[in-house]
Design a protein around this motif. Structure first.
Motif, PDB file in Angstrom:
ATOM      1  N   TYR A   1      -2.084   1.917   8.032  1.00 40.46           N
ATOM      2  CA  TYR A   1      -0.746   2.502   8.086  1.00 40.46           C
ATOM      3  C   TYR A   1      -0.707   3.821   7.299  1.00 40.46           C
ATOM      4  N   GLY A   2      -1.383   3.872   6.171  1.00 39.59           N
ATOM      5  CA  GLY A   2      -1.433   5.104   5.375  1.00 39.59           C
ATOM      6  C   GLY A   2      -2.020   6.262   6.168  1.00 39.59           C
ATOM      7  N   ARG A   3      -3.072   5.982   6.936  1.00 40.08           N
ATOM      8  CA  ARG A   3      -3.666   7.031   7.778  1.00 40.08           C
ATOM      9  C   ARG A   3      -2.686   7.471   8.866  1.00 40.08           C
ATOM     10  N   LYS A   4      -1.957   6.524   9.432  1.00 48.38           N
ATOM     11  CA  LYS A   4      -0.982   6.846  10.479  1.00 48.38           C
ATOM     12  C   LYS A   4       0.208   7.616   9.904  1.00 48.38           C
ATOM     13  N   LYS A   5       0.581   7.280   8.687  1.00 49.70           N
ATOM     14  CA  LYS A   5       1.665   8.011   8.026  1.00 49.70           C
ATOM     15  C   LYS A   5       1.238   9.468   7.806  1.00 49.70           C
ATOM     16  N   HIS A   6      -0.001   9.651   7.372  1.00 46.90           N
ATOM     17  CA  HIS A   6      -0.530  11.006   7.178  1.00 46.90           C
ATOM     18  C   HIS A   6      -0.549  11.763   8.513  1.00 46.90           C
ATOM     19  N   GLU A   7      -0.963  11.080   9.566  1.00 45.93           N
ATOM     20  CA  GLU A   7      -0.976  11.675  10.911  1.00 45.93           C
ATOM     21  C   GLU A   7       0.437  12.125  11.302  1.00 45.93           C
TER      22      GLU A   7
END
Length: 194
Positions: free
Chosen positions: A64-70
């Motif tokens: 989720y953290g990677r998707k939030k950054h995206e």
């Protein structure tokens, strides 16, 4: 990942899709504008529900953290979030209703209109001439996205990907956002609790 949170995120995208469909078939620009705002709320809420579903899961939360950054890097996703914030937390307009138009010839051209008829369906007929050959262009009324400002930063509406000069319509942005969200939820499903 919590099943309940995933289901709620999925429900929010279903509601966003419904708002987008209602916007596309709206009978007026006022109605389309209302549905655009509804779409923004549900789309943003999907991310909130997904965050809550992932936060206590050591496998899902890094994803989720990677998707939030995206989401923070993508022009369209940033605009959607900031338009939602502007709508929720300010009095600024996030859309503008552009009226329909009729253009006959170009600036500096000689145009002679002997007769011009527009029927109830907007079809043109008549006798128009000029030098060079006269072009008649008509365009529908449309909902135009405006730049939005939050905390002193202005965010421009995204452009269509293939033709940079062409502004994106709310409907096209909804299509792009929904496709992204469906892919996001598909990826998230790998983390569902058994």
């Amino acid at each position: 990942m919590k099943q309940k949170g995933f289901r709620k995120a999925h429900d929010e995208i279903a509601d966003a899709k419904q708002a987008a469909r209602r916007m596309a078939s709206a009978g007026s620009l006022d109605e389309a504008e209302r549905e655009w705002r509804v779409f923004l709320e549900h789309f943003a809420r999907m991310f909130n529900k997904l965050h809550l579903a992932c936060r206590d899961d050591p496998r899902a939360f890094p994803w989720y953290g990677r998707k939030k950054h995206e989401r923070e890097q993508d022009e369209t996703l940033v605009y959607l979030l900031q338009a939602r914030h502007s709508n929720e937390h300010s009095l600024d307009d996030i859309t503008e209703q552009a009226p329909s138009f009729l253009s006959i010839g170009a600036a500096g051209e000689e145009v002679i209109i002997r007769e011009l008829r527009i029927d109830g369906k907007g079809n043109l007929s008549g006798a128009v001439s000029g030098k060079p050959k006269v072009t008649i262009t008509k365009g529908p009324a449309k909902l135009k996205l405006l730049p939005v400002t939050n905390r002193g930063v202005t965010y421009q509406p995204p452009k269509e990907e293939l033709v940079a000069e062409l502004e994106a319509t709310p409907w096209r942005i909804c299509e792009t956002a929904i496709a992204y969200a469906e892919q996001l939820l598909q990826e998230a499903s790998q983390f569902l609790d058994k």
